[in-house]
Design an enzyme around this catalytic site. Structure first.
Site, PDB file in Angstrom:
ATOM      1  N   THR A 235       4.647   0.994   8.936  1.00  0.00           N
ATOM      2  CA  THR A 235       4.157   1.492   7.657  1.00  0.00           C
ATOM      3  C   THR A 235       2.959   2.408   7.839  1.00  0.00           C
ATOM      4  OG1 THR A 235       3.760   0.790   5.401  1.00  0.00           O
ATOM      5  CG2 THR A 235       2.440  -0.270   7.077  1.00  0.00           C
TER       6      THR A 235
ATOM      7  N   LYS B 196       4.938  -1.090  -0.847  1.00  0.00           N
ATOM      8  CA  LYS B 196       3.799  -1.682  -0.144  1.00  0.00           C
ATOM      9  C   LYS B 196       2.472  -1.370  -0.818  1.00  0.00           C
ATOM     10  CE  LYS B 196       6.420  -0.527   3.823  1.00  0.00           C
ATOM     11  NZ  LYS B 196       6.427   0.348   4.952  1.00  0.00           N
TER      12      LYS B 196
ATOM     13  N   GLY C 259      -2.819  -1.733  -1.107  1.00  0.00           N
ATOM     14  CA  GLY C 259      -1.732  -1.353  -0.216  1.00  0.00           C
ATOM     15  C   GLY C 259      -1.850  -2.191   1.033  1.00  0.00           C
TER      16      GLY C 259
ATOM     17  N   SER D 186       0.906   2.038  11.308  1.00  0.00           N
ATOM     18  CA  SER D 186       1.271   2.770  12.520  1.00  0.00           C
ATOM     19  C   SER D 186       1.052   4.271  12.402  1.00  0.00           C
ATOM     20  CB  SER D 186       2.722   2.483  12.898  1.00  0.00           C
ATOM     21  OG  SER D 186       3.591   2.865  11.857  1.00  0.00           O
TER      22      SER D 186
END
Length: 190
Positions: free
Chosen positions: A16, A48, A62, A141
């Site tokens: 994500t 998310k 988030g 990431s």
């Protein structure tokens, strides 16, 4: 398995990108929709980024990491905010303390970006509550790619939402664990 072995074996950080951008009286949090398990995309349309409304006050959060763990943390944050209305920083610090000290919570694998339109914070399981520099926070990431893009875009006159969307598009072009299916939530200064 030692704590170091556990964190290096956890694949959830590859899946994500979440970014928070503050510009003027508005804060935007945007997140991609990709959920990956190792090299496989499991879902491309996950949400998310969530709007919490404890005590009638909007807070947007988030998350990156394990979805179940993040939902547990979001529920805890909501309870903290209900007990401390209008005090996002204090509620976040209390959550971070619980997360670090509680035997159950300390094993949760996630990170959060939260805002009430005034404050923009990153909360980690290491007990950190960080207010990022340059009015931008990014996790996951593809977080560093989105952060770098957004920092460059802050030199323009673009509004917060446009910066967040463009930074996420750049991150999704670079990070294989990030896609372009965005959830974007906005909140103004209280």
């Amino acid at each position: 398995m030692s704590d170091n072995d556990h964190s290096s074996a956890f694949p959830g950080w590859h899946g994500t990108t979440i970014i928070g951008v503050r510009r003027g009286d508005e804060v935007v949090i945007a997140g991609d929709g990709q959920v990956s398990l190792g090299p496989t995309v499991i879902k491309g349309t996950a949400r998310k980024v969530r709007r919490l409304s404890p005590g009638g006050r909007d807070v947007v959060a988030g998350f990156a990491g394990s979805t179940a763990d993040a939902f547990t943390l979001l529920e805890r944050l909501e309870r903290k905010l209900e007990a401390m209305p209008g005090q996002l920083a204090r509620a976040s610090v209390e959550l971070a303390k619980d997360w670090r000290m509680d035997k159950y919570l300390r094993n949760l694998e996630a990170m959060l970006i939260v805002t009430d339109g005034t404050e923009l914070l990153v909360i980690t399981g290491a007990g950190d509550v960080l207010e990022p520099e340059h009015d931008i926070a990014a996790i996951g990431s593809g977080g560093n790619f989105a952060l770098a893009a957004a920092r460059g875009l802050m030199q323009t006159d673009m509004p917060a939402e446009d910066i967040a969307r463009r930074a996420m598009a750049i991150a999704s072009d670079i990070c294989v664990y990030t896609n372009g299916n965005l959830t974007v939530e906005r909140v103004g200064r209280s």
